[in-house]
Design a protein around this motif. Structure first.
Motif, short mmCIF file in Angstrom:
data_model
loop_
_atom_site.label_atom_id
_atom_site.label_comp_id
_atom_site.label_asym_id
_atom_site.label_seq_id
_atom_site.Cartn_x
_atom_site.Cartn_y
_atom_site.Cartn_z
N VAL A 173 4.02 -13.03 18.17
CA VAL A 173 2.65 -12.00 17.21
C VAL A 173 3.04 -11.60 19.38
N GLY B 225 3.33 -0.32 7.46
CA GLY B 225 4.55 -0.25 6.17
C GLY B 225 5.04 0.02 5.02
N GLU C 228 1.68 1.20 3.14
CA GLU C 228 1.45 1.74 2.58
C GLU C 228 2.86 1.31 1.51
N GLY D 35 4.72 -6.12 4.37
CA GLY D 35 4.72 -5.95 5.96
C GLY D 35 3.50 -7.43 6.85
N ASN E 220 6.27 -1.28 15.45
CA ASN E 220 7.19 -0.45 15.06
C ASN E 220 8.49 -1.43 16.24
N ALA F 125 -0.73 -0.85 12.34
CA ALA F 125 -1.44 1.04 11.55
C ALA F 125 -1.69 0.26 10.08
N PHE G 151 1.75 2.00 14.64
CA PHE G 151 1.25 1.34 16.25
C PHE G 151 2.34 1.29 16.81
N ALA H 75 7.16 11.56 3.16
CA ALA H 75 6.69 10.40 2.80
C ALA H 75 5.70 10.47 2.11
C1 LIG Z 1 4.18 8.34 5.49
C2 LIG Z 1 5.66 7.61 6.16
C3 LIG Z 1 6.79 8.05 7.11
C4 LIG Z 1 7.39 7.30 7.19
N1 LIG Z 1 8.10 6.96 8.54
C5 LIG Z 1 9.67 5.89 8.74
C6 LIG Z 1 10.58 6.43 9.59
O1 LIG Z 1 11.18 7.60 10.14
N2 LIG Z 1 11.19 5.80 10.45
C7 LIG Z 1 10.73 3.90 10.19
O2 LIG Z 1 11.08 3.34 10.58
N3 LIG Z 1 9.58 3.50 9.20
C8 LIG Z 1 8.89 4.79 8.31
N4 LIG Z 1 7.69 3.97 7.88
C9 LIG Z 1 7.40 2.70 7.59
C10 LIG Z 1 5.80 2.29 9.05
O3 LIG Z 1 5.52 3.39 9.77
C11 LIG Z 1 7.21 1.52 9.94
O4 LIG Z 1 7.11 -0.09 9.58
C12 LIG Z 1 5.97 1.66 10.95
O5 LIG Z 1 6.64 0.63 11.91
C13 LIG Z 1 5.33 0.29 10.57
O6 LIG Z 1 4.56 0.20 12.02
P1 LIG Z 1 2.53 -0.71 11.59
O7 LIG Z 1 1.73 0.36 13.05
O8 LIG Z 1 1.87 0.52 10.59
O9 LIG Z 1 2.99 -2.14 10.76
P2 LIG Z 1 1.92 -2.26 10.37
O10 LIG Z 1 2.67 -2.17 8.60
O11 LIG Z 1 0.92 -3.18 10.09
O12 LIG Z 1 2.95 -3.61 10.20
C14 LIG Z 1 4.34 -3.74 9.53
C15 LIG Z 1 4.87 -5.33 10.16
O13 LIG Z 1 5.02 -5.26 11.55
C16 LIG Z 1 3.75 -6.98 12.01
N5 LIG Z 1 3.12 -6.74 13.13
C17 LIG Z 1 2.28 -5.69 13.65
N6 LIG Z 1 1.91 -5.61 14.81
C18 LIG Z 1 2.95 -6.78 15.35
C19 LIG Z 1 2.84 -7.65 16.02
N7 LIG Z 1 2.07 -7.03 17.23
N8 LIG Z 1 3.37 -8.61 16.56
C20 LIG Z 1 4.09 -9.25 15.67
N9 LIG Z 1 4.08 -8.36 14.58
C21 LIG Z 1 3.48 -7.45 14.44
C22 LIG Z 1 2.97 -7.22 10.80
O14 LIG Z 1 2.67 -8.76 10.69
C23 LIG Z 1 4.34 -6.48 9.91
O15 LIG Z 1 5.02 -7.53 9.24
C24 LIG Z 1 6.62 5.27 7.40
C25 LIG Z 1 5.51 5.03 7.01
C26 LIG Z 1 4.59 6.16 6.51
C27 LIG Z 1 3.80 5.63 5.37
#
Ligand SMILES: Cc1cc2nc3c(=O)[nH]c(=O)nc-3n(C[C@H](O)[C@H](O)[C@H](O)COP(=O)(O)OP(=O)(O)OC[C@H]3O[C@@H](n4cnc5c(N)ncnc54)[C@H](O)[C@@H]3O)c2cc1C
Length: 497
Positions: free
Chosen positions: A240, A110, A64, A114, A179, A107, A175, A365
């Motif tokens: 991982v 991020g 994102e 990342g 987190n 998902a 996911f 956001a």
């Molecule tokens: C509308 C919106 C609101 C948000 N609000 C918040 C909030 O309130 N608080 C907050 O903290 N964040 C927030 N975020 C940011 C984001 O949602 C978080 O950082 C979330 O934890 C990312 O999760 P994801 O599954 O999308 O991970 P991704 O974006 O897909 O990946 C994030 C990181 O995790 C790593 N990763 C993913 N899965 C694994 C795995 N199984 N093993 C090892 N590494 C892995 C990836 O390599 C990457 O470095 C927000 C984002 C948006 C768009």
């Protein structure tokens, strides 16, 4: 929702480069994904779990962070969707041997780049490892695969009368693996801590494919280094994560949210810190929405919030098991808010009004992303007493540069989401954005704060890390990275290497 009536000094951050080069990182040259590699991946994962078409590769190459933010395109060479730990293990063993980079992906919500494959190679999506494996009501734990959507964990726990305390605003989409890898924060950090505080154990696949468990269903553990919490927030650079055991708590019987409008942001943030310091009350959440945040989310959701003409709002969430005690607590918080300048105190004590309130807060956001294509979402965190000063400095930076901003976030823990926004027709927006970011980081540092509270470093903030961590710490991080991932295949280009 009803109204609550009263019966009663600078190092300065310079413009260094620290950019990125595809397929090479700090002297690393990675092997390409050839048709022969793809065939080998299909043998490991099954052909339905391997995608090479351009559409999929593009869809899994960004998160994102605004696409326009990047100087150059980033593209996965192949996307894989493992279904088991054994497949992840075989995949990493193969990639390590061949020296092909692997970027884990949740998902893609991020906000740090990342999950962006900075060096191409393999994007490892966890969307097909999405099972809740166990809710243990004896030990108060839940065991999940990394591709489970965060909100599903909350719901599964609640069905047993239990609380999973992680509550990022993206929880309907993010996911749990993402987190953990980001140590996501969210709305309940002041009371329960960030995601890491709920992590008891992780199953991890190391770079060479070996599988191990760090931690267990134990509330304490000092047998050896705390590797589980080293992996928390490591952004997929060390190992991982393939299974997660999370701590659960008894679900509070009653929850009340107060929506409190203030004439301006300054009075709202001043009041926020008084709830704990003066009122001696520990809320689950204290969130700030400035006037622009409210207008934007109202436009996005086509809704109106009570008192939305005010300069800023706090949302204060209180939890308890006794209706009387909780009512007494929110009366006291209401009084305190009025004392510190609140215009009104609205009480949301039923599911509908509380959902409406949080939908507005959690959509800010997304509303920014929907209405702007050129933006930078910053995530600075300062000691809570320094938030008013931070926001004053931000106001000066923006006024000087003619910048639009939306500022909201977890004011209860000092973590402010500063959104620097640019209209479509704004010229030289990247230069202005970089200058504003540097100034913001400098002030943050002067106030004892740091670069990111919860969104992470990733690709986006990497070049600024050295301004916040000293050489000894960065050298140590590089040695840890080397110990976990000697060939540098795991998410290269992120954090420090
Ligand atoms: C509308 C919106 C609101 C948000 N609000 C918040 C909030 O309130 N608080 C907050 O903290 N964040 C927030 N975020 C940011 C984001 O949602 C978080 O950082 C979330 O934890 C990312 O999760 P994801 O599954 O999308 O991970 P991704 O974006 O897909 O990946 C994030 C990181 O995790 C790593 N990763 C993913 N899965 C694994 C795995 N199984 N093993 C090892 N590494 C892995 C990836 O390599 C990457 O470095 C927000 C984002 C948006 C768009």
């Amino acid at each position: 929702m009803h109204v609550l009536h009263r019966d009663a000094p600078s190092t300065g951050i310079g413009n260094d480069s620290g950019g990125q080069t595809p397929h090479a990182w700090e002297g690393m040259n990675y092997a390409p994904v050839t048709p022969e590699v793809t065939t080998a991946l299909e043998a490991i994962l099954g052909s339905r779990n391997v995608a090479t078409d351009l559409e999929k590769r593009e869809a899994y190459s960004y998160d994102e962070v605004a696409k326009q933010f990047w100087e150059e395109p980033h593209l996965a060479e192949v996307v894989v969707f493992p279904e088991t730990t054994e497949q992840v293990s075989a995949l990493l063993s193969f990639a390590n041997e061949r020296h092909i980079p692997v970027t884990p992906r949740g998902a893609g919500t991020g906000l740090s780049g990342g999950a962006v494959p900075a060096c191409g190679g393999i994007v490892l999506s966890f969307e097909r490892m999405n099972r809740i494996l166990e809710v243990d009501t004896e030990n108060l734990t839940i065991t999940v695969e990394p591709g489970v959507v965060t909100a599903e964990i909350t719901k599964a726990a609640a069905r047993e009368g239990l609380l999973y305390a992680g509550d990022p605003c993206s929880g309907d989409a993010s996911f749990i693996g993402g987190n953990v890898a980001e140590n996501a924060g969210g709305n309940k950090v002041i009371k329960y801590g960030p995601t890491g505080a709920s992590v008891l154990a992780l199953e991890a696949v190391l770079a060479d494919g070996s599988v191990t468990w760090f931690g267990g269903k134990r509330r304490k553990d000092v047998t050896g280094y705390d590797f589980a919490h080293l992996l928390v927030g490591s952004e997929g650079t060390l190992a991982v994560i393939t299974k997660i055991i999370l701590k659960l708590l008894p679900l509070p019987a009653r929850v009340v949210d107060l929506l409190v409008p203030f004439p301006d942001t300054e009075s709202a943030v001043t009041c926020a810190s008084k709830i704990m310091t003066e009122g001696k009350i520990l809320p689950a959440s204290v969130e700030l929405m400035d006037h622009r945040s409210i207008s934007l989310t109202e436009r996005f959701l086509n809704t109106r919030l009570p008192g939305s003409d005010a300069g800023a709002h706090l949302i204060i969430q209180l939890e308890g098991n006794s209706a009387e005690l909780l009512a007494d607590e929110y009366e006291r918080v209401g009084d305190l808010c009025r004392k510190w300048g609140a215009l009104e105190v609205f009480v949301a004590d039923n599911r509908n009004s509380r959902d409406k309130l949080w939908k507005a807060r959690k959509s800010i956001a997304e509303a920014v992303i929907a209405f702007y294509s050129k933006y930078s979402k910053e995530d600075v965190v300062v000691p809570t007493s320094a938030v008013p000063e931070l926001l004053k400095a931000l106001g000066d930076i923006c006024a000087r540069r003619g910048l639009e901003t939306v500022t909201f976030g977890h004011v209860g823990d000092g973590n402010m989401h500063v959104n620097l926004l640019f209209g479509e027709d704004r010229q030289n927006w990247k230069e202005t954005m970089e200058e504003a970011r540097r100034e913001l980081y400098t002030v943050t540092q002067q106030l004892g704060g740091t670069l990111s509270g919860e969104h992470g470093i990733g690709l986006k903030r990497k070049k600024y890390v050295s301004h916040f961590l000293d050489e000894a710490q960065i050298a140590l991080m590089k040695r840890i990275k080397l110990a976990f991932d000697p060939k540098g295949i795991l998410n290269p280009g992120k954090l420090v290497v």
